[in-house]
Design a protein around this motif. Structure first.
Motif, PDB file in Angstrom:
ATOM      1  N   LEU A  87       0.841  -1.297  -0.123  1.00 17.11           N
ATOM      2  CA  LEU A  87      -0.068  -0.027  -0.045  1.00 17.11           C
ATOM      3  C   LEU A  87       0.773   1.306  -0.039  1.00 17.11           C
ATOM      4  O   LEU A  87       0.493   2.219  -0.598  1.00 17.11           O
ATOM      5  CB  LEU A  87      -1.012  -0.088   1.169  1.00 17.11           C
ATOM      6  CG  LEU A  87      -2.170  -0.824   1.032  1.00 17.11           C
ATOM      7  CD1 LEU A  87      -2.760  -1.219   2.540  1.00 17.11           C
ATOM      8  CD2 LEU A  87      -3.224  -0.721   0.153  1.00 17.11           C
ATOM      9  N   ARG A 110      -0.870   4.767  -0.827  1.00 20.37           N
ATOM     10  CA  ARG A 110      -2.307   4.538   0.000  1.00 20.37           C
ATOM     11  C   ARG A 110      -1.538   4.513   1.523  1.00 20.37           C
ATOM     12  O   ARG A 110      -1.792   3.832   2.087  1.00 20.37           O
ATOM     13  CB  ARG A 110      -2.766   3.370  -0.345  1.00 20.37           C
ATOM     14  CG  ARG A 110      -3.582   3.441  -1.973  1.00 20.37           C
ATOM     15  CD  ARG A 110      -3.676   2.254  -2.453  1.00 20.37           C
ATOM     16  NE  ARG A 110      -5.060   1.725  -1.734  1.00 20.37           N
ATOM     17  CZ  ARG A 110      -5.404   0.412  -2.187  1.00 20.37           C
ATOM     18  NH1 ARG A 110      -4.743  -0.194  -3.101  1.00 20.37           N
ATOM     19  NH2 ARG A 110      -6.575  -0.176  -1.362  1.00 20.37           N
ATOM     20  N   GLU A 138      -4.094   3.789   4.645  1.00 22.76           N
ATOM     21  CA  GLU A 138      -4.450   2.381   4.578  1.00 22.76           C
ATOM     22  C   GLU A 138      -3.073   1.417   5.027  1.00 22.76           C
ATOM     23  O   GLU A 138      -3.336   0.335   5.820  1.00 22.76           O
ATOM     24  CB  GLU A 138      -4.883   1.757   3.179  1.00 22.76           C
ATOM     25  CG  GLU A 138      -6.243   2.325   2.819  1.00 22.76           C
ATOM     26  CD  GLU A 138      -6.263   2.045   1.228  1.00 22.76           C
ATOM     27  OE1 GLU A 138      -6.996   0.918   1.003  1.00 22.76           O
ATOM     28  OE2 GLU A 138      -6.057   2.966   0.464  1.00 22.76           O
ATOM     29  N   GLN A 163      -2.657   1.540   8.758  1.00 15.63           N
ATOM     30  CA  GLN A 163      -3.759   0.677   9.570  1.00 15.63           C
ATOM     31  C   GLN A 163      -3.169  -0.613   9.576  1.00 15.63           C
ATOM     32  O   GLN A 163      -3.100  -1.620  10.231  1.00 15.63           O
ATOM     33  CB  GLN A 163      -5.046   0.632   8.796  1.00 15.63           C
ATOM     34  CG  GLN A 163      -6.038  -0.334   9.607  1.00 15.63           C
ATOM     35  CD  GLN A 163      -6.066   0.290  11.163  1.00 15.63           C
ATOM     36  OE1 GLN A 163      -6.291   1.219  11.502  1.00 15.63           O
ATOM     37  NE2 GLN A 163      -5.848  -0.877  12.179  1.00 15.63           N
ATOM     38  N   GLN A 164      -2.684  -1.169   8.258  1.00 15.93           N
ATOM     39  CA  GLN A 164      -1.919  -2.523   8.051  1.00 15.93           C
ATOM     40  C   GLN A 164      -0.740  -2.683   8.926  1.00 15.93           C
ATOM     41  O   GLN A 164      -0.565  -3.953   9.718  1.00 15.93           O
ATOM     42  CB  GLN A 164      -1.452  -2.683   6.688  1.00 15.93           C
ATOM     43  CG  GLN A 164      -2.637  -3.130   5.864  1.00 15.93           C
ATOM     44  CD  GLN A 164      -3.444  -4.109   6.054  1.00 15.93           C
ATOM     45  OE1 GLN A 164      -2.991  -5.193   6.042  1.00 15.93           O
ATOM     46  NE2 GLN A 164      -4.978  -3.827   5.996  1.00 15.93           N
TER      47      GLN A 164
END
Length: 190
Positions: free
Chosen positions: A16, A21, A24, A27-28
């Protein structure tokens, strides 16, 4: 199974990030770190992703924690330097850039040491410290730099920083090493 899931989150986060991104990816990396809280690689990835996603305060929490455990972590120092630079904290940025330059880089990431030096020179130039910026560029010419394209970039930066004599020395060195290097001659003005 938990560590395997954490590794998958980490890999997805890196993918990502490559796609810009950033939120995102953050969050990963959070999910990866929650699955393996002691993993410094996941902590570093989260800190750097937070910095890239423009969350400097939170990024600094993760990066400074890493630096307390491992003061030689060059990537964490580079992250902190970039955060300080964006916040116009020049003295802190210089300190962290120097730690990054002198720190330990993971295998295959040595080019980042040179990039850190270029960023430091730019920061110093922007802060009106031209002599120090030129010194950083000259230090980048160390014996490890054999790539003519890197030398040309350093020569061009020296010119743009108002150091024509030093730039001429760089271009002369390039031309002497490869008589067919037109860019070396162009840098000399002939």
């Amino acid at each position: 199974a938990r560590s395997q899931r954490a590794e998958e989150f980490y890999k997805t986060g890196n993918e990502l990030l490559q796609q810009n991104r950033d939120d995102e990816a953050v969050q990963q990396f959070r999910d990866a770190l929650s699955g393996a809280p002691g993993n410094p690689q996941y902590r570093l990835a989260l800190g750097l992703a937070l910095a890239k996603a423009n969350h400097p305060a939170e990024a600094s929490v993760y990066l400074s924690a890493l630096l307390k455990r491992d003061p030689e972590n060059a990537l964490a120092s580079l992250g902190e330097a970039r955060i300080a630079a964006t916040q116009a904290k020049t003295a802190d940025a210089v300190k962290f850039y120097r730690r990054a330059i002198d720190g330990s880089w993971p295998a295959g990431q040595e080019q980042n040491r040179l990039q850190a030096r270029f960023e430091l020179a730019s920061l110093l130039e922007g802060a009106g410290q031209r002599t120090q910026a030129i010194a950083e560029l000259l230090a980048a010419l160390g014996p490890a730099v054999r790539d003519a394209s890197v030398k040309r970039k350093i020569g061009q930066l020296l010119l743009s920083h108002g150091a024509p004599r030093q730039a001429a020395d760089v271009f002369r060195n390039i031309s002497q090493a490869d008589h067919r290097d037109a860019a070396g001659y162009a840098g000399l003005g002939g």
